[in-house]
Design an enzyme around this catalytic site. Structure first.
Site, PDB file in Angstrom:
ATOM      1  N   TYR A 138       0.746  -1.146  -0.027  1.00  0.00           N
ATOM      2  CA  TYR A 138       0.058   0.063   0.037  1.00  0.00           C
ATOM      3  C   TYR A 138       0.993   1.179  -0.110  1.00  0.00           C
ATOM      4  O   TYR A 138       1.911   1.286   0.877  1.00  0.00           O
ATOM      5  CB  TYR A 138      -0.828   0.031   1.329  1.00  0.00           C
ATOM      6  CG  TYR A 138      -1.692   1.297   1.259  1.00  0.00           C
ATOM      7  CD1 TYR A 138      -2.976   1.472   0.544  1.00  0.00           C
ATOM      8  CD2 TYR A 138      -1.543   2.014   2.440  1.00  0.00           C
ATOM      9  CE1 TYR A 138      -3.409   2.513   0.709  1.00  0.00           C
ATOM     10  CE2 TYR A 138      -2.144   3.392   2.637  1.00  0.00           C
ATOM     11  CZ  TYR A 138      -3.305   3.428   1.713  1.00  0.00           C
ATOM     12  OH  TYR A 138      -4.087   4.853   1.797  1.00  0.00           O
ATOM     13  N   ASP A 235       9.381   2.630  -0.160  1.00  0.00           N
ATOM     14  CA  ASP A 235       8.160   3.312   0.505  1.00  0.00           C
ATOM     15  C   ASP A 235       8.395   2.871   1.953  1.00  0.00           C
ATOM     16  O   ASP A 235       7.954   1.883   2.421  1.00  0.00           O
ATOM     17  CB  ASP A 235       6.775   2.973  -0.003  1.00  0.00           C
ATOM     18  CG  ASP A 235       5.682   3.403   0.983  1.00  0.00           C
ATOM     19  OD1 ASP A 235       6.132   4.001   1.714  1.00  0.00           O
ATOM     20  OD2 ASP A 235       4.644   3.345   0.594  1.00  0.00           O
ATOM     21  N   LYS A 263       5.023   8.199   9.456  1.00  0.00           N
ATOM     22  CA  LYS A 263       4.711   7.439  10.749  1.00  0.00           C
ATOM     23  C   LYS A 263       5.712   7.656  11.813  1.00  0.00           C
ATOM     24  O   LYS A 263       5.563   8.631  12.525  1.00  0.00           O
ATOM     25  CB  LYS A 263       4.447   5.979  10.604  1.00  0.00           C
ATOM     26  CG  LYS A 263       3.342   5.773   9.475  1.00  0.00           C
ATOM     27  CD  LYS A 263       2.891   4.093   9.389  1.00  0.00           C
ATOM     28  CE  LYS A 263       1.991   4.006   8.410  1.00  0.00           C
ATOM     29  NZ  LYS A 263       0.592   4.522   8.788  1.00  0.00           N
TER      30      LYS A 263
END
Length: 445
Positions: A138, A235, A263
Site C-alpha cells: 500500500y 516506501d 509514521k
C-alpha cells in the site's frame, strides 16, 4: 445528551475521519485519553494498545519529551509560509545523515503525499509512463497505486482497485507483480523496461501483516532499475525508523533512488518526507525552475518538525530499538508457544517491534500464501482480546506494534489473554460479508 459516536455519525460520514477507523462491533468507540501504551474510551474501558494508530507512536502515546518540544515550538515560532525555519534545516540534515539514499529531502504532511510526489518526479525524470507496484503493498490514497492491497483470491493477478472513481487509463499505467518474485520482475523489465518510470514497494509489506523480503528479490529490483534507467522507490513510511534509523535499506544494503518516510518520524504528529538522489530532488519546483511542481501549506509546520526532531533525538540517544526489539521477540515466541499448546495452526512472524499471528500453516513469502489465513479466526481472536483489555486491530491481516512504553508486564498480560482469546475464538462464527471487516490498507496515511 446524544452519545458522541451517534452525534459523529450525524455529521461525519460513517462517524470517523479515515477509513478503517470504524470497526464492526466497536462502532461506538470514542477515545478520551491516551498515554504511554494505553488508551481509554468514553465508556471507561482501558486498553493496552498494540494497534498504535497503524504504527506512528514508536515511543508510546503522548511521549513527554515530544510533547514538550511541541509546546516550546508553539511559544517561539508559527507557520509563516515563506522561507525556512531552523528546525526544517536541522530535520533535513538529520534525515540525510541517517538514511543511506537521502542526499536531499522535502517534507510533506502525509506519507501519501510523499509517494505521490515520488512517482511524479520519477515520470518527470524519465519521460516514461509505467509504474510497477506489488500485490499486498500500500502506498497511499492516490490513483496510480490505489489497487491490489488486500485482494480476494479471484482478484489476484488482475487490477483490483481499492476505490471507485479511478480512471481506467490510470490503472492501466500500473503493472502489479507478485512480491518476492524476482523472475516476474525480470520478465516485466524484459517486456516493458523502456517504458517503466519507477518501481515502488514497501520493502516489508506490512499492510498485509509481515512479508519479509528475500535478498535476491531486492537485488534484482536494484539491478533491473539500474540497467533500464528506472527509478527505484522504497516506501519506508512504515519500516523507516521503526525497524532501523536508516530504514530497511540500511538493513538490506540495497540503496533505492528515492525514499518515502512517515509514521515513526514524529511519534504520531502528521509528517512525511521524500528524499533521495540530489539530481532527482532538484527537479522539484521548490528549486526555482524545477519542472515537477511541489507545494504544501503545512509542509514543515514548526510544531510537527519539533516533534520529529525530538523523536529522532530520543531514538538515537536512548535504547528504544533494543527495548522494542526484545519485547517484540518475546511476544512472537510466546504467541507461537500459546497457539501450539492449544493445537491451533498458526504462523507467528514479524520483525523487531512488529508482530502478527496468521492462523494458517506453511510459509508467508508472498500474498498468495496469505490467502490460506483463517480470517474468521484472525478477527475473532482479536475481538476476544478486547474482553481482556488488549487492543489489536480486529481486521484481517493487520499487524501489531510494540512501543517504548510497553513493559514486560504488558507482554505477560498479552500472552495470558492470547490463550483465553484463542480458545474462545475457535468456536466463534463471524459474519464476514462486510468487505471492511476483511481489512484494508492504512487509510490514514
Amino acid at each position: 445528551m446524544k452519545h458522541l459516536a451517534e452525534r459523529a455519525r450525524q455529521v461525519i460520514p460513517g462517524g470517523v475521519n479515515s477509513g478503517q477507523r470504524s470497526i464492526p462491533g466497536l462502532t461506538d468507540l470514542v477515545i478520551t485519553h491516551a498515554a504511554g501504551a494505553r488508551f481509554r474510551d468514553s465508556q471507561g474501558r482501558e486498553f493496552v494498545d498494540y494497534h498504535a494508530a497503524f504504527g506512528p507512536p514508536l515511543l508510546g502515546h503522548n511521549d513527554p519529551d515530544v510533547s514538550a518540544a511541541v509546546a516550546e515550538a508553539g511559544r517561539t515560532v508559527d507557520l509563516c509560509g515563506v522561507g525556512v525555519t531552523a528546525g526544517e534545516v536541522e530535520l533535513a540534515e538529520t534525515l540525510a545523515e541517517l538514511v543511506p539514499s537521502v542526499e536531499k529531502v522535502l517534507l510533506t504532511s502525509t506519507g501519501s503525499e510523499a509517494t505521490f510526489h515520488a512517482l511524479r518526479v520519477a515520470r518527470a525524470a524519465t519521460g516514461r509512463r509505467l509504474v510497477v507496484k506489488f500485490q499486498g503493498c500500500y502506498h497511499g490514497w492516490h490513483d496510480a497505486v490505489s489497487l491490489n492491497v488486500i485482494s480476494a483470491p479471484e482478484k489476484v493477478g488482475t487490477h483490483d482497485p481499492i476505490s471507485t472513481g479511478i480512471l481506467p487509463e490510470v490503472l492501466q499505467a500500473t503493472l502489479v507483480l507478485p512480491f518476492n518474485d524476482a523472475e516476474a520482475v525480470r520478465r516485466a523489465f524484459a517486456e516493458h523496461g523502456d517504458d517503466i518510470a519507477a518501481v515502488i514497494l514497501e520493502p516489508v509489506p506490512h499492510n498485509v501483516g509481515c512479508l519479509l523480503p528475500e535478498q535476491e528479490f531486492l537485488e534484482t529490483l536494484r539491478a533491473e532499475c539500474t540497467r533500464a534507467g528506472s527509478v527505484l522507490i522504497f516506501d519506508e513510511v512504515i519500516t523507516g525508523f521503526r525497524h532501523h534509523l536508516g530504514g530497511w535499506q540500511a538493513i538490506s544494503g540495497i540503496t533505492p533512488d528515492l525514499t518515502t518516510m512517515g509514521k515513526a518520524i514524529a511519534n504520531g504528529y502528521p509528517v512525511g518526507a521524500l528524499g533521495g538522489r540530489a539530481d532527482l530532488m532538484e527537479l522539484f519546483s521548490s528549486r526555482p525552475g524545477g519542472p515537477a511542481f511541489f507545494a504544501g501549506t503545512y509542509n514543515g509546520q514548526p510544531a510537527v518538525v519539533a516533534a520529529a526532531l525530538a523523536t529522532l533525538r530520543k531514538l538515537r540517544e536512548e535504547p528504544v530499538h533494543e527495548h522494542v526489539f526484545r519485547l517484540g521477540e518475546r511476544i512472537r515466541t510466546g504467541l507461537a508457544e500459546v497457539f501450539a499448546s492449544l493445537d491451533i495452526p498458526a504462523l507467528v512472524t514479524g520483525y523487531g517491534s512488529v508482530f502478527v499471528g496468521y492462523f494458517m500453516t506453511g510459509p508467508a513469502r508472498t500474498y498468495d500464501d496469505l490467502l490460506r489465513n483463517d480470517a474468521n479466526m484472525f478477527i475473532g481472536y482479536r475481538r476476544r482480546l478486547l474482553e481482556h483489555g488488549v487492543f489489536e486491530l480486529p481486521l484481517n491481516l493487520k499487524r501489531s506494534h510494540v512501543s517504548y512504553a510497553h513493559t514486560d508486564a504488558d507482554a505477560d498480560h498479552l500472552l495470558e489473554a492470547a490463550a483465553s482469546a484463542a480458545s474462545l475464538a475457535r468456536g466463534d462464527v463471524l459474519d464476514l460479508t462486510d468487505a471492511s471487516t476483511m481489512g484494508g490498507a492504512d487509510a490514514h496515511r
